[in-house]
Scaffold this motif. Structure first.
Motif, PDB file in Angstrom:
ATOM      1  N   PRO A 177      23.387  -3.714  12.248  1.00 42.50           N
ATOM      2  CA  PRO A 177      23.639  -4.219  10.891  1.00 42.50           C
ATOM      3  C   PRO A 177      25.129  -4.387  10.612  1.00 42.50           C
ATOM      4  N   LEU A 178      25.460  -5.448   9.908  1.00 43.18           N
ATOM      5  CA  LEU A 178      26.847  -5.747   9.565  1.00 43.18           C
ATOM      6  C   LEU A 178      27.476  -4.616   8.757  1.00 43.18           C
ATOM      7  N   ARG A 179      26.673  -3.982   7.908  1.00 47.81           N
ATOM      8  CA  ARG A 179      27.206  -2.924   7.036  1.00 47.81           C
ATOM      9  C   ARG A 179      27.703  -1.724   7.848  1.00 47.81           C
ATOM     10  N   LEU A 180      27.101  -1.482   9.029  1.00 50.20           N
ATOM     11  CA  LEU A 180      27.556  -0.369   9.861  1.00 50.20           C
ATOM     12  C   LEU A 180      28.936  -0.649  10.454  1.00 50.20           C
ATOM     13  N   VAL A 181      29.207  -1.910  10.754  1.00 48.14           N
ATOM     14  CA  VAL A 181      30.527  -2.278  11.258  1.00 48.14           C
ATOM     15  C   VAL A 181      31.565  -2.091  10.157  1.00 48.14           C
ATOM     16  N   GLN A 182      31.225  -2.543   8.943  1.00 46.88           N
ATOM     17  CA  GLN A 182      32.150  -2.380   7.819  1.00 46.88           C
ATOM     18  C   GLN A 182      32.378  -0.905   7.506  1.00 46.88           C
ATOM     19  N   LYS A 183      31.319  -0.119   7.549  1.00 49.48           N
ATOM     20  CA  LYS A 183      31.449   1.312   7.275  1.00 49.48           C
ATOM     21  C   LYS A 183      32.345   1.981   8.304  1.00 49.48           C
TER      22      LYS A 183
END
Length: 386
Positions: A177-183
């Motif tokens: 998920p993209l959100r895991l990269v941002q996190k």
């Protein structure tokens, strides 16, 4: 010459999968009191799961399209989840059989009728669902920061307390998920590290599909730079384009190279070697002699290598610290227990001659979106004199 080995591999793999299917189906139904309809239903369900996994991987084996197609991503993610279910189911069936064997040898303390009852089979088929849910929850939490002080007798005083954030095996792909990269980027920036190092398997897909992820990685900051070496998975997806993408967001890509940083009178050299998989794709592989020619006698030396197994050769170069990944720590049960039989350096800190080696168990994951018995690791290496 190429087709024959591939044909042999597919034959062996198909035979192995069929054998596992027959074994699991037999052990789940043979000794129960299911009706023939119930038995047929279970065998058909298992046949569907096995066929889905095999069919999906055969389809994606020849996948070359670069466009983002949601249905293909959902199919792959679903099949990977099914693969995890099969993994847990096989493990539980084997453990039950081993328990029954031990009971048969040591004496009767548990009823085999209970152990192989229809209720027990239903439990065995339901437990993997709970295990997948738990493993997925671990991944959804994101990377867990781990502080790892490492002491060196020869550490220059100027490098005392230097903080190196170590990231490995993120596996950017449609499954992540993209959100895991941002996190992850937000976590790293909040730590305000002196250096950030990536030790391979960061990209596990065609770079054209992941421009958003690279825009996020561009936000990452470190006082003295971000350094990167490729792992084996980068080479499966057009490595030259992938390496250029990392360079474009400001990463220092080290292919048998050493970068020298100055801290007062002290020098820190960060060297890096590519994964041996590069040789299979006619790319530049690890060349330790080339690295050795760039190392300075008085400098403190850190080497990045995706493969921890290269540590004995690296130690001969006079390297002080090797940082690696690759193993995932086994990622999920039962491989988190069995990984020590396949990898000499599975996870954690090791002394290899005069050199220290740290193996990060992976900041992301490969395959199914889960970790069970391990976690997504974001390591902060702190250099200490001692």
């Amino acid at each position: 010459m190429i087709k024959k080995p591939m044909g042999i591999f597919r034959t062996v793999a198909s035979t192995l999968i069929l054998t596992i299917f027959v074994y699991v189906s037999h052990q789940l139904t043979r000794f129960t009191d299911f009706s023939w309809q119930g038995t047929t239903l279970i065998v058909s369900f298992l046949a569907f799961l096995f066929a889905l996994v095999i069919g999906t991987f055969l389809f994606f084996w020849k996948e070359k399209k670069l466009d983002v197609n949601p249905w293909r991503d959902r199919l792959l993610n679903g099949s990977l989840t099914v693969m995890a279910y099969i993994n847990f189911l096989i493990t539980l069936v084997i453990l039950r059989d081993l328990l029954a064997f031990a009971d048969n040898v040591t004496g009767t303390w548990i009823s085999l009728e209970v152990l192989y009852s229809s209720q027990a089979t239903a439990t065995l088929m339901g437990l993997p669902v709970a295990m997948i849910a738990l493993g997925n929850a671990v991944v959804r939490r994101g990377a867990r920061a781990k502080i790892m002080p490492v002491s060196f007798a020869n550490l220059p005083s100027e490098l005392e307390g230097l903080r190196i954030v170590h990231i490995t095996d993120l596996h950017i792909s449609p499954s992540l998920p993209l959100r895991l990269v941002q996190k992850l980027v937000d976590q790293v920036n909040a730590m305000k590290p002196d250096l950030v190092v990536f030790t391979g398997d960061i990209l596990d897909s065609f770079v054209e599909k992941h421009q958003q992820e690279f825009e996020i990685l561009k936000q990452m900051r470190a006082t003295h730079g971000i350094f990167y070496v490729p792992g084996n998975h980068e080479y499966y997806w057009d490595a030259p384009k992938g390496l250029q993408a990392f360079r474009s967001v400001g990463f220092h890509v080290l292919i048998n190279q050493a970068a020298t940083l100055t801290f007062g009178k002290a020098e820190l050299q960060v060297a890096g070697i590519p994964d041996p998989a590069a040789l299979h794709f006619r790319q530049e592989g690890p060349e330790l002699d080339k690295v050795a020619s760039q190392l300075r006698p008085g400098a403190f030396k850190v080497l990045l290598s995706h493969q921890p197994s290269l540590a004995p050769q690296v130690e001969k170069l006079g390297v002080d610290l090797q940082l690696s990944g690759h193993t995932h720590g086994g990622q999920f049960f039962p491989w988190n227990w069995l990984i020590v039989f396949f990898e000499r350096y599975a996870k954690g800190l090791y002394q290899v001659g005069a050199m220290q080696l740290y193996v990060n168990q992976g900041t992301g994951y490969w395959g199914p979106q889960l970790r069970l018995g391990t976690y997504c690791e974001l390591t902060e290496i702190i250099l200490r004199k001692g």
